[in-house]
Every structure is written in structure tokens, then in C-alpha cells.
Design an enzyme around this catalytic site. Structure first.
Site, PDB file in Angstrom:
ATOM      1  CB  VAL A 137      -0.851   0.171   1.226  1.00 24.51           C
ATOM      2  CG1 VAL A 137      -1.661   1.300   1.346  1.00 24.51           C
ATOM      3  CG2 VAL A 137      -1.978  -1.243   1.244  1.00 24.51           C
ATOM      4  CG  ASP A 227     -15.909  12.998 -12.011  1.00 17.55           C
ATOM      5  OD1 ASP A 227     -15.545  12.891 -10.853  1.00 17.55           O
ATOM      6  OD2 ASP A 227     -15.994  13.457 -13.027  1.00 17.55           O
TER       7      ASP A 227
END
Length: 375
Positions: A137, A227
């Protein structure tokens, strides 16, 4: 085409790049009901990079075009985490984007904008790859720096550095200098909830904020696939809101999409065409990238995201199965040749000197931490 990739691959190494496009389709709703949506068309571009027998990198861009303006929206970027790093993921991403930029200029674009939003997920294009033990990560700052690093590579390739600007100003009057030289703010970065991005912006070409700063929000701000700001825009549209662009960006950080533990970074890179680089010598892309009917393109894309990459052996088999099925599906498309679909690129970049390892996209993009709301 070779140069833009090979300069970022270590000498003695090679990668195979696959490139598929879709035919252009009409796009009626990029700016909602605004007149700005009229006459826009869009096409998808998919890049996949294979090292040895496994896919290691992927990117999908969607190009929106109207007249002589092209907007390159970077929809998805991912790494399987299974490569030996003959090239940085940020370098591969920059090379893929530059391949699309170059194509737009060759097709007559006067201005190209590269835009994206960064939000973390375990995987985008390579299912279960976050479980293979090779993805790690990214930190919050790593996510921000990674995209700045990638876009700064592109900016440098298409625009001069500040030293060159000063030299140009000494030799020419300001009227003779092309617009990219005089307009330093070519790159924009905005992270809702973070009041200062000073430590992330590498030079004066970068500006904290957004490229769209004036007008009515529902008319001026585009809405891209997945979006995080699109739902807000549709709500404002339904309410017939007169909210300004400035008010929209100011209030976005308090929306659930941007304050529920997953803040988003918005980026824009504006590249007006410089006449002295109109031909872009050494960056040849003609002949590469097979154009497919939209339906076939979507079938292939959907097939990719159904294959598992949860271990090296499974990823290797998934790569073979996917590529075999893809070639079988596209070999009857007009203009098909393997050279249009895949090219093996030999690296010519010198290995970087040993240094502290920087975060790469072979790690999973981490979420940004939200700011705390004032009580």
C-alpha cells in the site's frame, strides 16, 4: 513510438506493449445539459505491458475530442505487482499517456489536456492482484507524489524547463515566445480538504487549484466515468442550481464522496501545441494501436477484468488465456497485424544509482486521509 518507451526502460531489459483503441462514439453528456457537450466524441485507449509471461502494467485512457481540443482522461491505472521493475510504473504511465498525446497532435489538436482523479482501490485492471503478496500500500504522500512525478515527466517532455524559458526570454521578445513558455501554470493539483500542497508541487509550472475556475459549475465542469464529483453535479443540475465553479470546489470537500475516508486528488495538465515541436521527432506512434468497434473493445476489456492475478502462477495463466482469446477475437478486424497490436521495446535507459526506494504503482494506491471537520 519506441523512443518514448525505451528511454524509460533499463538498458538490457525489454517489455512488450499491447495497444488497443475503440472507434469514436458520440458523447452527449460530458458537460451535462450544457451547450459545451455538443459535438464531443470519445474513444477508449487500452495499454497493457507484459514482462516475460505476465502482464505487469495496464492503463485505460478515454479521449474526448471536439474541433481542435482533446481531453485525455486517465480512467484506470494498475500494476499486477509481479514484474522485476525494468521500468518504473510512473515511467510506463507517462509513456502510455505520451503515446496518446502524440496521436492527438498528429490528428490536428491545438491543445491537449490530460486530466484524472486519484482514489485508492486494491486493484483496477488486475483482479485479486492485491492478494498476491507483491503489492504494498502506498502512503498518503506517496499517492500524491506518484501522480506529480508521472505528470511532471510528461510536462518536461513537451515544455521547456525554467532555465530554457529564461534563455528564450533573453533572445526573444515576449510576443515571439510561444504560449507554453510564458504561461507557467501548466499543471494543476487539487485535493479537497488539504489546505496546502506546497510540499508536493515541484516548480512554478504547478499550481494548487483546478484548471476550471470560472462560470457556472453544472455547465463548466465535466463528468467522467466513475467520477466522485459527478453525483454532486447531477444533483445541482436537478436543482437548477446557479452555484459557481469556485463554490463547487470549495464545498466538494464536505461531500460524502470526498470526506468519508477517501479523499480524492484532482489533476490537470494543459499542453498547448508548440509549433517548433509540431512533428515530435523520435516519438512516432503511427501504425501502432489497432482500432476496434466499440462493442468488441468492451468485450475485451470486460474479459480482462474477469481474470485473476492473485498469485504469480495464476497471473501467468490468466495472461496467456486473455491474450490468446483477444488475438483470436481481433484477428479479423480490418487492418489487423500483430505489429499494430503489440511491440517489444528494448530499453536504453541507464540504471538509476542506488537510493532510497520511492513508492511505485506496483503498490496499491492508498486512500488519502480526510481532514477533520471543525466542531
Amino acid at each position: 513510438m519506441q523512443d518514448v518507451w525505451s528511454k524509460r526502460i533499463v538498458v538490457g531489459k525489454s517489455l512488450t506493449v499491447y495497444y488497443l483503441q475503440s472507434e469514436s462514439e458520440k458523447c452527449h453528456n460530458l458537460f451535462g445539459k450544457s451547450k459545451k457537450s455538443k459535438d464531443f466524441k470519445f474513444a477508449s485507449h487500452l495499454f497493457l505491458v507484459k514482462e516475460n509471461d505476465v502482464l505487469v502494467f495496464g492503463m485505460e485512457c478515454i479521449v474526448y475530442k471536439r474541433l481542435n481540443k482533446s481531453i485525455i482522461f486517465v480512467a484506470k491505472v494498475d500494476s499486477s505487482g509481479l514484474g522485476t521493475h525494468p521500468a518504473s510504473s510512473s515511467g510506463l504511465a507517462a509513456s502510455a499517456i505520451e503515446t496518446v498525446i502524440d496521436t492527438q497532435y498528429k490528428e490536428g489538436a491545438v491543445e491537449v489536456e490530460v486530466t484524472l482523479f486519484a482514489i485508492s482501490q486494491g486493484q483496477y485492471l488486475f483482479p485479486e492482484s492485491s492478494e498476491n503478496g507483491h503489492k504494498r500500500v502506498l502512503s498518503d504522500s506517496g499517492l500524491l507524489h506518484w501522480w506529480v512525478k508521472c505528470l511532471e515527466m510528461i510536462r518536461k517532455d513537451y515544455n521547456p524547463d525554467e532555465e530554457q524559458i529564461n534563455e528564450a526570454k533573453e533572445k526573444k521578445s515576449s510576443a515571439e515566445i510561444s504560449s507554453p513558455v510564458t504561461d507557467k501554470h501548466l499543471a494543476y493539483m487539487f485535493v479537497p480538504g488539504l489546505p496546502s500542497l506546497r510540499s508536493y508541487l515541484p516548480n512554478s509550472f504547478w499550481k494548487q487549484g483546478t484548471a476550471i475556475q470560472q462560470g457556472k459549475a453544472v455547465d463548466m465542469i465535466p463528468r467522467y466515468p466513475d467520477d466522485p464529483k459527478a453525483r454532486y453535479l447531477y444533483e445541482l443540475q436537478d436543482q437548477r442550481s446557479e452555484m459557481s465553479v469556485a463554490e463547487f470546489w470549495d464545498t466538494l470537500s464536505f461531500r460524502q464522496e470526498c470526506c468519508s475516508g477517501k479523499l480524492v486528488g484532482f489533476y490537470s495538465l494543459i499542453l498547448p501545441r508548440r509549433l517548433e515541436k509540431a512533428e515530435f521527432p523520435g516519438n512516432k506512434t503511427s501504425g501502432f494501436g489497432l482500432v476496434l468497434p466499440p462493442k468488441l473493445y468492451r468485450i475485451i476489456y470486460d474479459s480482462l477484468i474477469k481474470h485473476s492475478f492473485r498469485s504469480p502462477s495464476i497471473a501467468s495463466q490468466s495472461t496467456k488465456t486473455f491474450l490468446d482469446e483477444t488475438i483470436a477475437a481481433i484477428q479479423r478486424v480490418d487492418g489487423f497485424t500483430m505489429e499494430k497490436v503489440a511491440q517489444t521495446i528494448d530499453g536504453n535507459a541507464q540504471p538509476a544509482p542506488p537510493k532510497k526506494r520511492e513508492p511505485e504503482l506496483s503498490q496499491t494506491l492508498n486512500v488519502l486521509q480526510p481532514r477533520k471537520k471543525k466542531k
